[in-house]
Design a protein around this motif. Structure first.
Motif, PDB file in Angstrom:
ATOM      1  N   GLU A  53      -6.325  -4.004  17.807  1.00 12.69           N
ATOM      2  CA  GLU A  53      -6.785  -4.219  19.177  1.00 12.69           C
ATOM      3  C   GLU A  53      -8.307  -4.316  19.261  1.00 12.69           C
ATOM      4  O   GLU A  53      -8.850  -4.809  20.240  1.00 12.69           O
ATOM      5  N   GLN A  54      -9.002  -3.853  18.220  1.00 16.25           N
ATOM      6  CA  GLN A  54     -10.468  -3.944  18.168  1.00 16.25           C
ATOM      7  C   GLN A  54     -10.922  -5.189  17.402  1.00 16.25           C
ATOM      8  O   GLN A  54     -12.065  -5.278  16.964  1.00 16.25           O
ATOM      9  N   ASN A  55     -10.011  -6.160  17.255  1.00 15.71           N
ATOM     10  CA  ASN A  55     -10.293  -7.413  16.537  1.00 15.71           C
ATOM     11  C   ASN A  55     -10.645  -7.184  15.073  1.00 15.71           C
ATOM     12  O   ASN A  55     -11.428  -7.921  14.485  1.00 15.71           O
ATOM     13  N   LEU A  56     -10.091  -6.135  14.503  1.00 13.34           N
ATOM     14  CA  LEU A  56     -10.213  -5.877  13.077  1.00 13.34           C
ATOM     15  C   LEU A  56      -8.895  -6.246  12.424  1.00 13.34           C
ATOM     16  O   LEU A  56      -7.856  -6.298  13.077  1.00 13.34           O
ATOM     17  N   MET A  57      -8.941  -6.512  11.138  1.00 13.36           N
ATOM     18  CA  MET A  57      -7.747  -6.940  10.411  1.00 13.36           C
ATOM     19  C   MET A  57      -7.348  -5.866   9.406  1.00 13.36           C
ATOM     20  O   MET A  57      -8.167  -5.445   8.586  1.00 13.36           O
ATOM     21  N   VAL A  58      -6.106  -5.404   9.492  1.00 13.25           N
ATOM     22  CA  VAL A  58      -5.590  -4.472   8.485  1.00 13.25           C
ATOM     23  C   VAL A  58      -5.344  -5.288   7.223  1.00 13.25           C
ATOM     24  O   VAL A  58      -4.580  -6.244   7.227  1.00 13.25           O
ATOM     25  N   ILE A  59      -6.034  -4.921   6.153  1.00 16.67           N
ATOM     26  CA  ILE A  59      -5.926  -5.672   4.904  1.00 16.67           C
ATOM     27  C   ILE A  59      -4.745  -5.181   4.077  1.00 16.67           C
ATOM     28  O   ILE A  59      -3.945  -5.961   3.574  1.00 16.67           O
ATOM     29  N   THR A  60      -4.666  -3.870   3.929  1.00 15.26           N
ATOM     30  CA  THR A  60      -3.563  -3.306   3.156  1.00 15.26           C
ATOM     31  C   THR A  60      -3.375  -1.841   3.524  1.00 15.26           C
ATOM     32  O   THR A  60      -4.235  -1.232   4.138  1.00 15.26           O
ATOM     33  N   GLU A  61      -2.254  -1.341   3.132  1.00 11.15           N
ATOM     34  CA  GLU A  61      -1.907   0.062   3.362  1.00 11.15           C
ATOM     35  C   GLU A  61      -1.392   0.608   2.037  1.00 11.15           C
ATOM     36  O   GLU A  61      -0.476   0.038   1.449  1.00 11.15           O
ATOM     37  N   LEU A  62      -2.009   1.663   1.545  1.00 10.37           N
ATOM     38  CA  LEU A  62      -1.576   2.280   0.291  1.00 10.37           C
ATOM     39  C   LEU A  62      -0.786   3.545   0.586  1.00 10.37           C
ATOM     40  O   LEU A  62      -1.224   4.387   1.363  1.00 10.37           O
ATOM     41  N   ASP A  63       0.354   3.666  -0.048  1.00 12.87           N
ATOM     42  CA  ASP A  63       1.193   4.848   0.103  1.00 12.87           C
ATOM     43  C   ASP A  63       0.812   5.844  -0.991  1.00 12.87           C
ATOM     44  O   ASP A  63       1.353   5.818  -2.096  1.00 12.87           O
ATOM     45  N   ILE A  64      -0.158   6.695  -0.682  1.00 16.12           N
ATOM     46  CA  ILE A  64      -0.659   7.665  -1.653  1.00 16.12           C
ATOM     47  C   ILE A  64       0.426   8.669  -2.034  1.00 16.12           C
ATOM     48  O   ILE A  64       0.526   9.088  -3.185  1.00 16.12           O
ATOM     49  N   GLN A  65       1.263   9.034  -1.076  1.00 12.30           N
ATOM     50  CA  GLN A  65       2.363   9.960  -1.343  1.00 12.30           C
ATOM     51  C   GLN A  65       3.271   9.395  -2.439  1.00 12.30           C
ATOM     52  O   GLN A  65       3.661  10.097  -3.364  1.00 12.30           O
ATOM     53  N   LYS A  66       3.582   8.115  -2.360  1.00  8.67           N
ATOM     54  CA  LYS A  66       4.452   7.471  -3.359  1.00  8.67           C
ATOM     55  C   LYS A  66       3.775   7.463  -4.732  1.00  8.67           C
ATOM     56  O   LYS A  66       4.413   7.727  -5.747  1.00  8.67           O
ATOM     57  N   MET A  67       2.469   7.178  -4.753  1.00 12.12           N
ATOM     58  CA  MET A  67       1.737   7.189  -6.027  1.00 12.12           C
ATOM     59  C   MET A  67       1.782   8.568  -6.668  1.00 12.12           C
ATOM     60  O   MET A  67       1.991   8.687  -7.873  1.00 12.12           O
ATOM     61  N   LEU A  68       1.572   9.600  -5.851  1.00 14.39           N
ATOM     62  CA  LEU A  68       1.587  10.960  -6.378  1.00 14.39           C
ATOM     63  C   LEU A  68       2.968  11.352  -6.905  1.00 14.39           C
ATOM     64  O   LEU A  68       3.075  12.039  -7.924  1.00 14.39           O
ATOM     65  N   ARG A  69       4.024  10.906  -6.211  1.00 13.53           N
ATOM     66  CA  ARG A  69       5.391  11.207  -6.695  1.00 13.53           C
ATOM     67  C   ARG A  69       5.615  10.623  -8.081  1.00 13.53           C
ATOM     68  O   ARG A  69       6.341  11.192  -8.894  1.00 13.53           O
ATOM     69  N   MET A  70       4.978   9.474  -8.367  1.00 11.93           N
ATOM     70  CA  MET A  70       5.146   8.819  -9.668  1.00 11.93           C
ATOM     71  C   MET A  70       4.590   9.671 -10.810  1.00 11.93           C
ATOM     72  O   MET A  70       4.971   9.487 -11.965  1.00 11.93           O
ATOM     73  N   VAL A  71       3.704  10.607 -10.493  1.00  8.94           N
ATOM     74  CA  VAL A  71       3.135  11.485 -11.519  1.00  8.94           C
ATOM     75  C   VAL A  71       3.544  12.937 -11.295  1.00  8.94           C
ATOM     76  O   VAL A  71       2.888  13.866 -11.750  1.00  8.94           O
ATOM     77  N   GLY A  72       4.635  13.133 -10.546  1.00 11.05           N
ATOM     78  CA  GLY A  72       5.219  14.453 -10.388  1.00 11.05           C
ATOM     79  C   GLY A  72       4.583  15.350  -9.343  1.00 11.05           C
ATOM     80  O   GLY A  72       4.832  16.549  -9.338  1.00 11.05           O
TER      81      GLY A  72
END
Length: 102
Positions: A53-72
Motif C-alpha cells: 500500500e506504500q507503493n513498495l514491492m515485496v521481493i521475497t519472503e524467507l521462511d527462517i523457521q523452515k531453514m532452522l528445522r532443516m538443521v534440527g
C-alpha cells in the motif's frame, strides 16, 4: 566508474514472546519490535499488504523457521520479508544498463 548503492529493506517477523526466546538479543536502535494482536500468518499478510500500500514491492519472503528445522532447530514462526521501491531499479538501470540486463 560510479558506485551503485542498492537499498533493500528487510522486515523480520517473529511469533511468540521475543524476550523469552533463547538467544534473543535486544534489537539495534533503528529497529522497532511491536507485538501483534493477530496470529503469525495474519500478521505477515497484514504487513505485506501495508508494504504494498506504500507503493513498495515485496521481493521475497524467507521462511527462517523452515531453514532452522532443516538443521534440527525448532522455533516458532520466523520470516524475513524483503521489499524494495521500484524507483531504485529505474535509477540503477539509468546508471548502468548492464546491471538490469537479462
Amino acid at each position: 566508474m560510479k558506485g551503485i548503492f542498492i537499498a533493500l529493506f528487510l522486515l523480520s517477523v517473529f511469533s511468540g514472546n521475543l524476550n523469552a526466546q533463547e538467544g534473543m538479543m535486544k534489537p539495534p536502535q533503528f529497529q522497532v519490535m511491536v507485538p501483534s494482536k493477530y496470529d503469525f500468518n495474519d500478521t505477515v499478510d497484514l504487513l505485506k499488504t501495508a508494504i504494498e500500500e506504500q507503493n513498495l514491492m515485496v521481493i521475497t519472503e524467507l521462511d527462517i523457521q523452515k531453514m532452522l528445522r532443516m538443521v534440527g532447530v525448532q522455533r516458532k514462526g520466523m520470516k524475513k520479508v524483503y521489499f524494495f521501491h521500484p524507483s531504485f531499479m529505474k535509477r540503477i538501470m539509468e546508471a548502468n544498463r548492464h546491471a538490469t540486463a537479462e
